[in-house]
Write a protein that holds these residues in place. Structure first.
Motif, PDB file in Angstrom:
ATOM      1  N   ASP A 120      17.403  23.388 -75.950  1.00 21.78           N
ATOM      2  CA  ASP A 120      18.196  24.239 -75.059  1.00 21.78           C
ATOM      3  C   ASP A 120      18.985  23.344 -74.098  1.00 21.78           C
ATOM      4  O   ASP A 120      18.684  22.170 -73.947  1.00 21.78           O
ATOM      5  N   ASN A 121      19.989  23.926 -73.413  1.00 24.46           N
ATOM      6  CA  ASN A 121      20.703  23.215 -72.357  1.00 24.46           C
ATOM      7  C   ASN A 121      20.338  23.835 -71.021  1.00 24.46           C
ATOM      8  O   ASN A 121      20.517  25.039 -70.832  1.00 24.46           O
ATOM      9  N   TYR A 122      19.811  23.021 -70.124  1.00 26.07           N
ATOM     10  CA  TYR A 122      19.443  23.466 -68.791  1.00 26.07           C
ATOM     11  C   TYR A 122      20.288  22.686 -67.786  1.00 26.07           C
ATOM     12  O   TYR A 122      20.235  21.460 -67.744  1.00 26.07           O
ATOM     13  N   ARG A 123      21.062  23.417 -66.992  1.00 28.03           N
ATOM     14  CA  ARG A 123      21.887  22.789 -65.952  1.00 28.03           C
ATOM     15  C   ARG A 123      21.265  23.096 -64.604  1.00 28.03           C
ATOM     16  O   ARG A 123      21.135  24.270 -64.224  1.00 28.03           O
ATOM     17  N   ILE A 124      20.868  22.079 -63.896  1.00 28.30           N
ATOM     18  CA  ILE A 124      20.245  22.274 -62.591  1.00 28.30           C
ATOM     19  C   ILE A 124      21.347  22.566 -61.580  1.00 28.30           C
ATOM     20  O   ILE A 124      22.180  21.714 -61.286  1.00 28.30           O
ATOM     21  N   LEU A 125      21.337  23.810 -61.086  1.00 25.44           N
ATOM     22  CA  LEU A 125      22.358  24.222 -60.124  1.00 25.44           C
ATOM     23  C   LEU A 125      21.951  23.855 -58.699  1.00 25.44           C
ATOM     24  O   LEU A 125      22.756  23.329 -57.938  1.00 25.44           O
ATOM     25  N   ILE A 126      20.723  24.203 -58.355  1.00 27.79           N
ATOM     26  CA  ILE A 126      20.195  23.885 -57.023  1.00 27.79           C
ATOM     27  C   ILE A 126      18.786  23.340 -57.221  1.00 27.79           C
ATOM     28  O   ILE A 126      17.956  23.978 -57.877  1.00 27.79           O
ATOM     29  N   SER A 127      18.534  22.177 -56.665  1.00 26.52           N
ATOM     30  CA  SER A 127      17.219  21.562 -56.812  1.00 26.52           C
ATOM     31  C   SER A 127      16.392  21.749 -55.539  1.00 26.52           C
ATOM     32  O   SER A 127      16.923  22.094 -54.485  1.00 26.52           O
ATOM     33  N   GLY A 128      15.120  21.502 -55.676  1.00 23.23           N
ATOM     34  CA  GLY A 128      14.232  21.565 -54.519  1.00 23.23           C
ATOM     35  C   GLY A 128      14.613  20.561 -53.446  1.00 23.23           C
ATOM     36  O   GLY A 128      14.348  20.780 -52.263  1.00 23.23           O
ATOM     37  N   LYS A 129      15.259  19.472 -53.848  1.00 25.80           N
ATOM     38  CA  LYS A 129      15.716  18.482 -52.858  1.00 25.80           C
ATOM     39  C   LYS A 129      16.759  19.092 -51.929  1.00 25.80           C
ATOM     40  O   LYS A 129      16.878  18.687 -50.776  1.00 25.80           O
ATOM     41  N   GLN A 130      17.508  20.074 -52.435  1.00 28.20           N
ATOM     42  CA  GLN A 130      18.540  20.719 -51.622  1.00 28.20           C
ATOM     43  C   GLN A 130      17.996  21.876 -50.786  1.00 28.20           C
ATOM     44  O   GLN A 130      18.665  22.332 -49.862  1.00 28.20           O
ATOM     45  N   THR A 131      16.797  22.381 -51.132  1.00 26.52           N
ATOM     46  CA  THR A 131      16.236  23.554 -50.449  1.00 26.52           C
ATOM     47  C   THR A 131      14.915  23.243 -49.750  1.00 26.52           C
ATOM     48  O   THR A 131      14.163  24.161 -49.433  1.00 26.52           O
ATOM     49  N   ASN A 132      14.655  21.960 -49.530  1.00 21.85           N
ATOM     50  CA  ASN A 132      13.381  21.531 -48.948  1.00 21.85           C
ATOM     51  C   ASN A 132      12.191  22.077 -49.721  1.00 21.85           C
ATOM     52  O   ASN A 132      11.173  22.460 -49.146  1.00 21.85           O
TER      53      ASN A 132
END
Length: 166
Positions: free
Chosen positions: A24-36
């Motif tokens: 499958d293709n998974y594109r990380i849109l928002i990571s935990g690094k961006q949301t604490n």
């Protein structure tokens, strides 16, 4: 003086790392690094016959919104055909589940995990690819399975045999 407030997070259509994960293709849109660590959002393209095998995770909620296409979602509670516009939530607790695209067209899902962390597992097991490039699922010999199991367990997941849910 008012304290600084976090700015909105904006993601352009071509932003975010695309990974090949189990075909499958998974594109990380928002990571935990961006949301604490609060949540992560992953854009998933699932080709025909694609989707992860049976697995469980007790420590986070996982929701799938079907943008286009459909997937068959199986769990210990039964089977559900999630079509365009459907939402499936796998709550914390560890129920065994999987999904598979049993159609002949691409399925497009938006996955949200709370708290974040699943995206870090995808970064470790996936292979970076260009958007729209699909790689076949990697062969799963005994050594590959052991390596995969060790990685997913590090992220609080457990995998089950492909026929676990029937």
């Amino acid at each position: 003086m008012e304290p600084l407030k976090a700015p909105p997070i904006t993601i352009n259509p071509t932003d975010g790392q695309t990974l090949s994960v189990v075909g499958d293709n998974y594109r990380i849109l928002i990571s935990g690094k961006q949301t604490n660590g609060a949540f992560a959002v992953i854009d998933m393209l699932v080709p025909p016959n694609g989707g992860p095998g049976p697995h469980a995770h007790a420590g986070f909620d996982e929701s799938f919104y079907v943008i286009d296409g459909e997937v068959e979602v199986k769990s210990q509670a039964g089977t559900y055909i999630a079509k365009k516009g459907a939402l499936v939530n796998i709550p914390k607790g560890g129920i065994v589940h999987c999904f598979k695209n049993k159609t002949d067209t691409l399925a497009h899902l938006l996955c949200t995990v709370t708290p974040a962390g699943l995206e870090e597992m995808f970064l470790e097991i996936g292979k970076p690819v260009d958007a729209g490039t699909f790689l076949p699922p990697p062969p799963m010999d005994e050594d590959s399975i052991k390596k995969l199991v060790n990685i997913v367990e590090k992220y609080g997941q457990k995998v089950y045999p492909p026929d676990f849910l029937g």
